[in-house]
Write an enzyme that holds these catalytic residues in place. Structure first.
Site, short mmCIF file in Angstrom:
data_model
loop_
_atom_site.label_atom_id
_atom_site.label_comp_id
_atom_site.label_asym_id
_atom_site.label_seq_id
_atom_site.Cartn_x
_atom_site.Cartn_y
_atom_site.Cartn_z
N TYR A 43 0.84 -1.20 0.00
CA TYR A 43 0.00 0.00 0.00
C TYR A 43 0.88 1.25 0.00
O TYR A 43 0.69 2.16 -0.82
CB TYR A 43 -0.92 -0.01 1.22
CG TYR A 43 -1.76 1.23 1.37
CD1 TYR A 43 -2.94 1.38 0.64
CD2 TYR A 43 -1.39 2.25 2.24
CE1 TYR A 43 -3.72 2.52 0.76
CE2 TYR A 43 -2.16 3.39 2.36
CZ TYR A 43 -3.32 3.53 1.63
OH TYR A 43 -4.08 4.66 1.74
N GLY A 44 1.85 1.31 0.90
CA GLY A 44 2.75 2.46 0.97
C GLY A 44 3.55 2.64 -0.32
O GLY A 44 3.76 3.76 -0.79
#
Length: 184
Positions: A7-8
């Site tokens: 996600y990051g």
């Protein structure tokens, strides 16, 4: 620049691609980062939506990191006015030899347990808590530095967690549940 989750990594990749587009095509771009948005009409996969739905249905909620989590939660109404200001400000000339502006929209960092307590008060119902470990790649805290959004766009996250959650719970009970019952 060292993400611990996919996600990051996708967020960083998006901002790098946007910067390339900004520099190459000389088109105005503004980056917007929203921290844990909540409020009426929230997506069903958000933490407060899940918690309210589970508590309403007498199901346990899972508190990651054994409840020791602190995040910047942001009420949607605190962001809405700034989005209009952001759209208007994007018409200003930008310096394409520099980084495109990126604004963080985040409320104060609050312990998740305090949020659960606010949900319990708003629903007049106790949550069944299940403490579980933090999933790999998740962070136990976030803190949004919204200084630039406050300075440039007048962002003012002044809705208390108690008020924001009460508004969300009211919407869930008065509107969402009616919609769901009418579709069955």
């Amino acid at each position: 620049d060292l993400p611990v989750s996919i996600y990051g990594a996708t967020k960083i990749a998006n901002e790098v691609m946007a910067q390339s587009y900004f520099s190459y095509y000389k088109k105005p771009i503004i980056g917007l980062r929203f921290f844990k948005l909540y409020g009426p009409w929230a997506r069903p996969d958000t933490v407060f939506f899940k918690f309210v739905d589970l508590i309403y249905n007498n199901q346990p909620i899972k508190l990651h990191n054994h409840g020791n989590i602190k995040h910047s939660f942001t009420f949607i109404n605190d962001v809405a006015d700034c989005l209009i200001k952001t759209a208007i400000s994007s018409k200003n000339k930008q310096n394409y030899s520099k980084r495109h502006p990126i604004y963080n929209f985040g409320g104060p960092s609050i312990k998740l347990e305090k949020c659960v307590q606010a949900i319990e008060i708003a629903m007049n119902k106790k949550a069944i808590r299940e403490h579980v470990p933090l999933p790999r790649g998740d962070r136990w805290f976030t803190f949004a530095d919204s200084t630039l959004a406050k300075k440039s766009l007048g962002f003012k996250p002044d809705t208390s967690i108690t008020k924001g959650i009460q508004d969300f719970v009211d919407w869930y009970v008065q509107d969402y549940l009616k919609i769901m019952h009418n579709t069955k």
